[in-house]
Scaffold this motif. Structure first.
Motif, PDB file in Angstrom:
ATOM      1  N   PHE A  90       0.793  -1.230   0.000  1.00  0.00           N
ATOM      2  CA  PHE A  90       0.000   0.000   0.000  1.00  0.00           C
ATOM      3  C   PHE A  90       0.825   1.281   0.000  1.00  0.00           C
ATOM      4  CE2 PHE A  90      -4.443  -1.468   1.583  1.00  0.00           C
ATOM      5  CZ  PHE A  90      -4.640  -2.098   0.370  1.00  0.00           C
ATOM      6  N   LEU A  94       0.311   3.856  -3.086  1.00  0.00           N
ATOM      7  CA  LEU A  94      -0.197   5.209  -2.875  1.00  0.00           C
ATOM      8  C   LEU A  94       0.746   6.253  -3.468  1.00  0.00           C
ATOM      9  CD1 LEU A  94      -1.531   4.941   0.796  1.00  0.00           C
ATOM     10  CD2 LEU A  94      -2.898   5.528  -1.207  1.00  0.00           C
ATOM     11  N   VAL A 232      -6.767   2.154  -0.457  1.00  0.00           N
ATOM     12  CA  VAL A 232      -6.058   2.858  -1.525  1.00  0.00           C
ATOM     13  C   VAL A 232      -7.047   3.539  -2.457  1.00  0.00           C
ATOM     14  CG1 VAL A 232      -4.668   2.546  -3.603  1.00  0.00           C
ATOM     15  CG2 VAL A 232      -3.941   1.502  -1.469  1.00  0.00           C
ATOM     16  N   GLU A 236      -7.478   7.511  -3.244  1.00  0.00           N
ATOM     17  CA  GLU A 236      -7.442   7.973  -4.638  1.00  0.00           C
ATOM     18  C   GLU A 236      -8.677   8.809  -4.963  1.00  0.00           C
ATOM     19  OE1 GLU A 236      -7.036   4.457  -6.955  1.00  0.00           O
ATOM     20  OE2 GLU A 236      -4.858   4.339  -6.696  1.00  0.00           O
TER      21      GLU A 236
END
Length: 252
Positions: A90, A94, A232, A236
């Motif tokens: 992650f 990211l 995530v 986003e």
């Protein structure tokens, strides 16, 4: 073939399948082999009749993930305690998907993963909540700056400054729903609940349970993992909104 070989091989194969790594199986003299791939990374997993597991391949995130599974299997530990490879990645995902992401968010997510691996569900929940709040407050600040009418901007700011996060979310949601221009694409034309609210509220509630001693904490690792799997995409979406209001005024 020995029972321990079959058992260890089955566990490694199950872990690989659970993480959706492409793989091929073959038998060699004295061992069974799995050739595993993830992106450009490749790793061979060999399980011998003694139950010993050997990994071959250059160092990579894939090999690190398989090594954790190997150690758990050989030590007869619960393989379910090894985090899914997706979640381990992650922080990198990211940073790659959101080049301008605030480093505090990435740091909190990384520390949340460390806490979860150490068995600290409360620590993970608290840090994940912190990452969520940081991203959301960045959105609220950007949204406020995008309100062109100074009087309306002042009203919105007075209703969101210094308030509990739940109150700030409600004020933002009400203002956003009454605005005339929104990001385009799947989900944004419907209610904000589709893309933001579910994970936001989960992170907020978990952080409250972890951070307030008078609330009885009831945080299951499986529930944390299930929601982390969506984190995530959630961040986003928040940054997609931030980008929209950096480029567009809020219209009422």
């Amino acid at each position: 073939m020995s029972d321990i070989m079959e058992r260890n091989y089955a566990q490694m194969k199950s872990y690989i399948e659970r993480n959706k790594f492409p793989f091929a199986e073959k038998e060699e003299q004295g061992c069974k082999r799995l050739d595993v791939q993830h992106g450009k990374a490749k790793c061979a997993v060999k399980v011998y009749t003694t139950g010993t597991i050997q990994l071959q391949g250059v160092d990579s995130k894939l090999k690190q993930s398989l090594d954790e599974a190997k150690n758990a299997v050989e030590n007869e530990e619960d393989l379910g305690e090894v985090l899914p490879f997706e979640i381990e990645q992650f922080p990198e995902v990211l940073t790659e998907n959101i080049p301008n992401i605030d480093p505090i968010i990435v740091r909190f997510v990384a520390e949340a993963i460390v806490s979860l691996k150490a068995g600290s569900n409360l620590g993970c929940a608290f840090l994940l909540g912190g990452a969520s709040e940081k991203a959301f407050f960045l959105l609220v600040d950007t949204y406020a700056k995008a309100i062109p009418d100074e009087t309306m901007k002042g009203r919105f700011t007075s209703r969101t400054s210094g308030k509990f996060i739940s109150k700030v979310y409600d004020e933002f949601k009400n203002s956003w729903k009454s605005s005339l221009n929104k990001p385009t694409g799947y989900g944004w034309t419907n209610d904000i609940e589709i893309k933001i609210e579910q994970i936001f509220q989960f992170c907020r509630i978990c952080r409250n349970e972890a951070g307030h001693p008078h609330l009885p904490p009831n945080l299951d690792k499986g529930v944390l993992l299930a929601n982390m799997g969506q984190f995530v995409k959630y961040v986003e979406d928040l940054y997609a909104m931030i980008g929209f209001y950096e480029a567009n005024d809020v219209q009422f």
